[in-house]
Design a protein around this motif. Structure first.
Motif, PDB file in Angstrom:
ATOM      1  N   SER A 224      -5.090 -18.111   6.196  1.00 33.08           N
ATOM      2  CA  SER A 224      -4.674 -16.732   6.418  1.00 33.08           C
ATOM      3  C   SER A 224      -3.921 -16.237   5.194  1.00 33.08           C
ATOM      4  CB  SER A 224      -3.780 -16.630   7.661  1.00 33.08           C
ATOM      5  OG  SER A 224      -3.244 -15.323   7.797  1.00 33.08           O
ATOM      6  N   SER A 225      -4.321 -15.094   4.673  1.00 34.45           N
ATOM      7  CA  SER A 225      -3.670 -14.540   3.486  1.00 34.45           C
ATOM      8  C   SER A 225      -2.581 -13.539   3.836  1.00 34.45           C
ATOM      9  CB  SER A 225      -4.716 -13.864   2.595  1.00 34.45           C
ATOM     10  OG  SER A 225      -5.371 -12.826   3.303  1.00 34.45           O
ATOM     11  N   SER A 226      -2.403 -13.216   5.121  1.00 37.12           N
ATOM     12  CA  SER A 226      -1.438 -12.189   5.518  1.00 37.12           C
ATOM     13  C   SER A 226      -0.072 -12.758   5.878  1.00 37.12           C
ATOM     14  CB  SER A 226      -1.982 -11.389   6.707  1.00 37.12           C
ATOM     15  OG  SER A 226      -2.231 -12.245   7.802  1.00 37.12           O
ATOM     16  N   THR A 227       0.030 -14.065   6.064  1.00 37.50           N
ATOM     17  CA  THR A 227       1.301 -14.664   6.475  1.00 37.50           C
ATOM     18  C   THR A 227       2.182 -14.974   5.277  1.00 37.50           C
ATOM     19  OG1 THR A 227       2.317 -16.521   7.666  1.00 37.50           O
ATOM     20  CG2 THR A 227       0.299 -16.968   6.444  1.00 37.50           C
ATOM     21  N   ILE A 228       3.493 -15.020   5.521  1.00 40.98           N
ATOM     22  CA  ILE A 228       4.435 -15.369   4.462  1.00 40.98           C
ATOM     23  C   ILE A 228       4.608 -16.880   4.344  1.00 40.98           C
ATOM     24  CG2 ILE A 228       6.491 -15.330   5.956  1.00 40.98           C
ATOM     25  CD1 ILE A 228       8.020 -14.064   3.640  1.00 40.98           C
ATOM     26  N   PHE A 229       4.146 -17.630   5.347  1.00 33.94           N
ATOM     27  CA  PHE A 229       4.317 -19.078   5.353  1.00 33.94           C
ATOM     28  C   PHE A 229       3.220 -19.762   4.525  1.00 33.94           C
ATOM     29  CE2 PHE A 229       6.505 -17.716   9.173  1.00 33.94           C
ATOM     30  CZ  PHE A 229       7.668 -18.464   9.137  1.00 33.94           C
ATOM     31  N   PRO A 230       3.589 -20.681   3.643  1.00 32.53           N
ATOM     32  CA  PRO A 230       2.563 -21.449   2.910  1.00 32.53           C
ATOM     33  C   PRO A 230       1.812 -22.374   3.855  1.00 32.53           C
ATOM     34  CG  PRO A 230       4.752 -22.338   2.483  1.00 32.53           C
ATOM     35  CD  PRO A 230       4.960 -21.093   3.290  1.00 32.53           C
ATOM     36  N   GLN A 231       0.491 -22.423   3.708  1.00 29.71           N
ATOM     37  CA  GLN A 231      -0.320 -23.246   4.621  1.00 29.71           C
ATOM     38  C   GLN A 231      -0.760 -24.570   4.009  1.00 29.71           C
ATOM     39  OE1 GLN A 231      -3.241 -20.078   5.997  1.00 29.71           O
ATOM     40  NE2 GLN A 231      -1.502 -19.004   5.093  1.00 29.71           N
ATOM     41  N   TYR A 232      -0.539 -24.738   2.708  1.00 34.90           N
ATOM     42  CA  TYR A 232      -0.764 -26.013   2.044  1.00 34.90           C
ATOM     43  C   TYR A 232       0.513 -26.382   1.283  1.00 34.90           C
ATOM     44  CZ  TYR A 232      -5.695 -24.824   2.797  1.00 34.90           C
ATOM     45  OH  TYR A 232      -6.884 -24.465   3.359  1.00 34.90           O
ATOM     46  N   TYR A 233       0.690 -27.665   1.086  1.00 36.05           N
ATOM     47  CA  TYR A 233       1.886 -28.117   0.373  1.00 36.05           C
ATOM     48  C   TYR A 233       1.542 -28.252  -1.109  1.00 36.05           C
ATOM     49  CZ  TYR A 233       6.441 -30.347  -0.104  1.00 36.05           C
ATOM     50  OH  TYR A 233       7.747 -30.616  -0.446  1.00 36.05           O
ATOM     51  N   ALA A 234       2.316 -27.595  -1.958  1.00 34.46           N
ATOM     52  CA  ALA A 234       2.159 -27.704  -3.410  1.00 34.46           C
ATOM     53  C   ALA A 234       3.252 -28.619  -3.941  1.00 34.46           C
ATOM     54  CB  ALA A 234       2.249 -26.334  -4.063  1.00 34.46           C
ATOM     55  N   CYS A 433      11.115 -15.071  18.849  1.00 36.82           N
ATOM     56  CA  CYS A 433       9.871 -15.155  19.634  1.00 36.82           C
ATOM     57  C   CYS A 433       8.662 -14.754  18.787  1.00 36.82           C
ATOM     58  CB  CYS A 433       9.973 -14.267  20.872  1.00 36.82           C
ATOM     59  SG  CYS A 433      11.174 -14.836  22.089  1.00 36.82           S
ATOM     60  N   PHE A 434       8.825 -13.705  17.987  1.00 36.52           N
ATOM     61  CA  PHE A 434       7.728 -13.269  17.119  1.00 36.52           C
ATOM     62  C   PHE A 434       7.353 -14.366  16.131  1.00 36.52           C
ATOM     63  CE2 PHE A 434       6.164 -11.392  13.185  1.00 36.52           C
ATOM     64  CZ  PHE A 434       5.112 -10.620  13.649  1.00 36.52           C
ATOM     65  N   LEU A 435       8.361 -15.049  15.544  1.00 35.93           N
ATOM     66  CA  LEU A 435       8.092 -16.128  14.595  1.00 35.93           C
ATOM     67  C   LEU A 435       7.354 -17.277  15.263  1.00 35.93           C
ATOM     68  CD1 LEU A 435      11.359 -16.333  12.448  1.00 35.93           C
ATOM     69  CD2 LEU A 435       9.105 -15.590  11.705  1.00 35.93           C
ATOM     70  N   PHE A 436       7.795 -17.650  16.477  1.00 37.87           N
ATOM     71  CA  PHE A 436       7.129 -18.762  17.161  1.00 37.87           C
ATOM     72  C   PHE A 436       5.687 -18.407  17.512  1.00 37.87           C
ATOM     73  CE2 PHE A 436      11.266 -20.817  17.963  1.00 37.87           C
ATOM     74  CZ  PHE A 436      10.893 -22.136  17.743  1.00 37.87           C
ATOM     75  N   HIS A 438       3.789 -16.305  15.935  1.00 42.26           N
ATOM     76  CA  HIS A 438       3.059 -16.274  14.668  1.00 42.26           C
ATOM     77  C   HIS A 438       2.731 -17.690  14.191  1.00 42.26           C
ATOM     78  CE1 HIS A 438       1.760 -14.900  10.750  1.00 42.26           C
ATOM     79  NE2 HIS A 438       2.651 -15.677  10.160  1.00 42.26           N
ATOM     80  N   LEU A 439       3.694 -18.599  14.284  1.00 38.93           N
ATOM     81  CA  LEU A 439       3.470 -19.985  13.850  1.00 38.93           C
ATOM     82  C   LEU A 439       2.457 -20.686  14.736  1.00 38.93           C
ATOM     83  CD1 LEU A 439       7.138 -21.050  12.989  1.00 38.93           C
ATOM     84  CD2 LEU A 439       5.284 -20.661  11.376  1.00 38.93           C
ATOM     85  N   LEU A 440       2.450 -20.353  16.024  1.00 42.13           N
ATOM     86  CA  LEU A 440       1.477 -20.963  16.933  1.00 42.13           C
ATOM     87  C   LEU A 440       0.049 -20.556  16.592  1.00 42.13           C
ATOM     88  CD1 LEU A 440       3.335 -20.595  20.349  1.00 42.13           C
ATOM     89  CD2 LEU A 440       2.735 -22.741  19.228  1.00 42.13           C
ATOM     90  N   LYS A 441      -0.113 -19.370  16.016  1.00 36.65           N
ATOM     91  CA  LYS A 441      -1.454 -18.879  15.673  1.00 36.65           C
ATOM     92  C   LYS A 441      -1.947 -19.417  14.335  1.00 36.65           C
ATOM     93  CE  LYS A 441      -2.357 -14.556  16.301  1.00 36.65           C
ATOM     94  NZ  LYS A 441      -2.246 -13.082  16.201  1.00 36.65           N
ATOM     95  N   LEU A 442      -1.025 -19.881  13.483  1.00 38.17           N
ATOM     96  CA  LEU A 442      -1.415 -20.325  12.147  1.00 38.17           C
ATOM     97  C   LEU A 442      -2.124 -21.672  12.189  1.00 38.17           C
ATOM     98  CD1 LEU A 442       1.616 -19.446   9.833  1.00 38.17           C
ATOM     99  CD2 LEU A 442      -0.604 -18.322   9.945  1.00 38.17           C
ATOM    100  N   THR A 443      -3.000 -21.864  11.208  1.00 41.26           N
ATOM    101  CA  THR A 443      -3.680 -23.151  11.024  1.00 41.26           C
ATOM    102  C   THR A 443      -3.662 -23.515   9.541  1.00 41.26           C
ATOM    103  OG1 THR A 443      -5.833 -22.054  10.804  1.00 41.26           O
ATOM    104  CG2 THR A 443      -5.213 -22.859  13.009  1.00 41.26           C
ATOM    105  N   SER A 444      -3.822 -24.779   9.271  1.00 38.96           N
ATOM    106  CA  SER A 444      -3.944 -25.272   7.904  1.00 38.96           C
ATOM    107  C   SER A 444      -5.209 -26.115   7.824  1.00 38.96           C
ATOM    108  CB  SER A 444      -2.716 -26.117   7.526  1.00 38.96           C
ATOM    109  OG  SER A 444      -2.881 -26.704   6.256  1.00 38.96           O
ATOM    110  N   LEU A 445      -6.189 -25.595   7.127  1.00 39.35           N
ATOM    111  CA  LEU A 445      -7.512 -26.214   7.051  1.00 39.35           C
ATOM    112  C   LEU A 445      -8.093 -26.405   8.456  1.00 39.35           C
ATOM    113  CD1 LEU A 445      -9.006 -27.057   4.441  1.00 39.35           C
ATOM    114  CD2 LEU A 445      -8.559 -29.418   5.039  1.00 39.35           C
ATOM    115  N   GLY A 446      -7.789 -25.452   9.334  1.00 38.39           N
ATOM    116  CA  GLY A 446      -8.283 -25.499  10.705  1.00 38.39           C
ATOM    117  C   GLY A 446      -7.448 -26.319  11.651  1.00 38.39           C
TER     118      GLY A 446
END
Length: 501
Positions: A224-234, A433-436, A438-446
């Protein structure tokens, strides 16, 4: 940015005269004074050699290629040059696109007039910096070496740490105008096939002009490109990348980037440090729990102050309420404006300290914070109690090992302060609640981003939120679904085989 690639021409450029080849190359590299083109006459045949001067090792070109080539009494053709010149990195090329690509990648091209192909030798002159300590992920205990901008060096480090024939290093070339080599690393017997196929497909489908850095590539291939959270670890730590690979995850290395991408990644893994592995399990667990606790301090401490002072005086102890009232007696601004002003001031000092030279930056961070904070209190712009809360929040955000996640947490404080200043504790609960959600909907490489909390995996808790002794960690992370779940037998590991005296 994902589309079908352009089809390259399949028509051979040769045979042709060397003058014609020289003209075509010079037209393509117009006004490039570093393009070195020389035509030689050898055994009644014209021979053309061309390369970009600053990209090749000139001594190697002169001594290993040109000297035996021109001193030989043989009549050269394409096959004899390729067989006789003692260089392993040689190949025949007959298409214009391949010649130009090899040329800009540091190759020397040799062509004998009227032959059906040219010979290309890789003689790249690579400028490398030495191995140094990590800057953004500094560690006290454990390996100190960090990745460099050289892909060959980075691959060598990983190979040195993972000495296994099972290690796979898939190669990709990404970039239409400025191609860069990208490597996908994983252990074939451990990595989940779905994860490997997904990452491979995303890399193959990516069509862009160039990849500036590993962090840029990470943004192109994230879920997802719209979230502020990084989805991969650099990471810039080879031991962290190799640790992830040996646990069944994937790593991606990019040419000219000192950063490795680790995938899939969970939200919890951003608060884990490699130092936790090298410490005693008790101390490592304590520090890891402290980092998790620091998230709530960083995100909620200042908003709770704003909400309490603005709407909920009753939750503040009477003695503390008196102190807060005295400190805010001269402050003309509402708590929300006061808090936002101080938070912005902290971020300005942090950014200034990061951009200035190291010694000057440290001075700015310490002296600037003390001087500006003291002056702000004396001028009646802010209260001294709020300065304490803002400082604690800033310190808590710096405990996060990942710079990207630390920046995310600092940014989250601002909307939380606005919600607290407008709606009080109800606004804070709405933000949480909004953050939780949002985090529940996020995935990292599926894969679920909040694993092992959701979906619930109790077997991974002793590897994420805290650590058990190593003898109790016989299983790999269930959340990443590796092919081989078992590392070792727990019962065998606990057995003591001391020699009886």
């Amino acid at each position: 940015m994902r589309k079908s690639r352009k089809k390259q021409s399949t028509t051979s450029l040769f045979p042709l005269k060397v003058e014609e080849l020289k003209k075509q190359i010079e037209e393509k590299f117009e006004n490039n004074t570093d393009l070195n083109i020389t035509i030689y006459e050898h055994q009644n045949k014209n021979l053309i050699v061309f390369y970009i001067s600053y990209q090749v090792a000139k001594e190697k070109v002169e001594n290993v290629l040109l000297k035996p080539l021109l001193e030989s009494k043989k009549e050269w053709d394409t096959s004899s040059i390729l067989n006789e010149i003692p260089l392993s990195a040689g190949e025949t090329v007959d298409k214009k696109e391949n010649i130009l690509k090899n040329l800009i990648n540091g190759s020397v091209i040799v062509y004998v007039e009227n032959e059906n192909a040219a010979v290309s030798y890789v003689m790249l002159n690579v400028e490398k910096r030495g191995l140094e300590k990590a800057e953004t992920e500094s560690v006290v205990i454990g390996p100190q070496v960090a990745f460099t901008e050289s892909l060959e060096t980075n691959l060598n480090i990983i190979r040195w740490r993972i000495r296994s024939t099972d290690l796979v290093l898939e190669k990709f070339l990404i970039g239409e105008r400025t191609p860069r080599e990208v490597r996908l690393l994983y252990l074939k017997s451990l990595a989940n096939e779905t994860d490997v196929s997904t990452m491979r497909q995303r890399l193959q489908d990516l069509v862009v002009d160039e990849i500036e850095d590993g962090n840029v590539l990470m943004q192109y291939i994230e879920d997802s490109s719209s979230t502020i959270f990084p989805q991969y670890y650099a990471t810039e730590l080879p031991d962290r990348a190799s640790y992830a690979i040996t646990k069944g995850r994937l790593s991606v290395l990019v040419e000219n980037s000192p950063t490795a991408i680790i995938a899939p990644t969970t939200f919890i893994s951003f608060f884990e440090s490699t130092e936790d592995l090298y410490m005693r399990w008790n101390a490592g667990s304590f520090l890891r729990i402290l980092r998790f606790f620091s998230i709530f301090i960083s995100v909620l401490l200042t908003p709770m102050y704003v909400a309490a002072v603005t709407f909920h005086y009753e939750i503040i102890p009477l003695e503390l309420l008196t102190s807060i009232g005295e400190s805010r007696a001269k402050v003309p601004f509402p708590p929300i404006f006061e808090a936002l002003l101080l938070e912005l001031l902290i971020e300005l000092l942090r950014e200034a300290g990061a951009r200035l030279p190291t010694k000057v930056g440290q001075t700015i961070g310490i002296v600037g914070g003390v001087v500006v904070g003291t002056a702000a209190v004396q001028a009646g712009i802010t209260s001294d109690i709020l300065i304490i809360f803002v400082t604690i929040s800033a310190l808590a955000s710096f405990t996060v090992p990942s710079y990207l996640m630390g920046t995310t947490i600092r940014v989250l404080r601002f909307p939380m302060i606005i919600l607290a200043g407008t709606l009080g504790i109800i606004g804070i609960m709405f933000g949480i609640c909004f953050l939780f959600i949002h985090l529940l909907k996020l995935t990292s490489l599926g894969r679920p981003y909040l694993s092992p909390v959701y979906p619930f995996q109790s077997e991974d808790f002793n590897k994420t939120f805290f650590r058990f002794p190593s003898t109790f960690q016989g299983k790999r992370f269930v959340s990443y679904r590796p092919k081989d779940l078992m590392r070792f037998n727990n019962k065998t590991a606990k057995e003591k085989n001391d020699i009886d005296e």
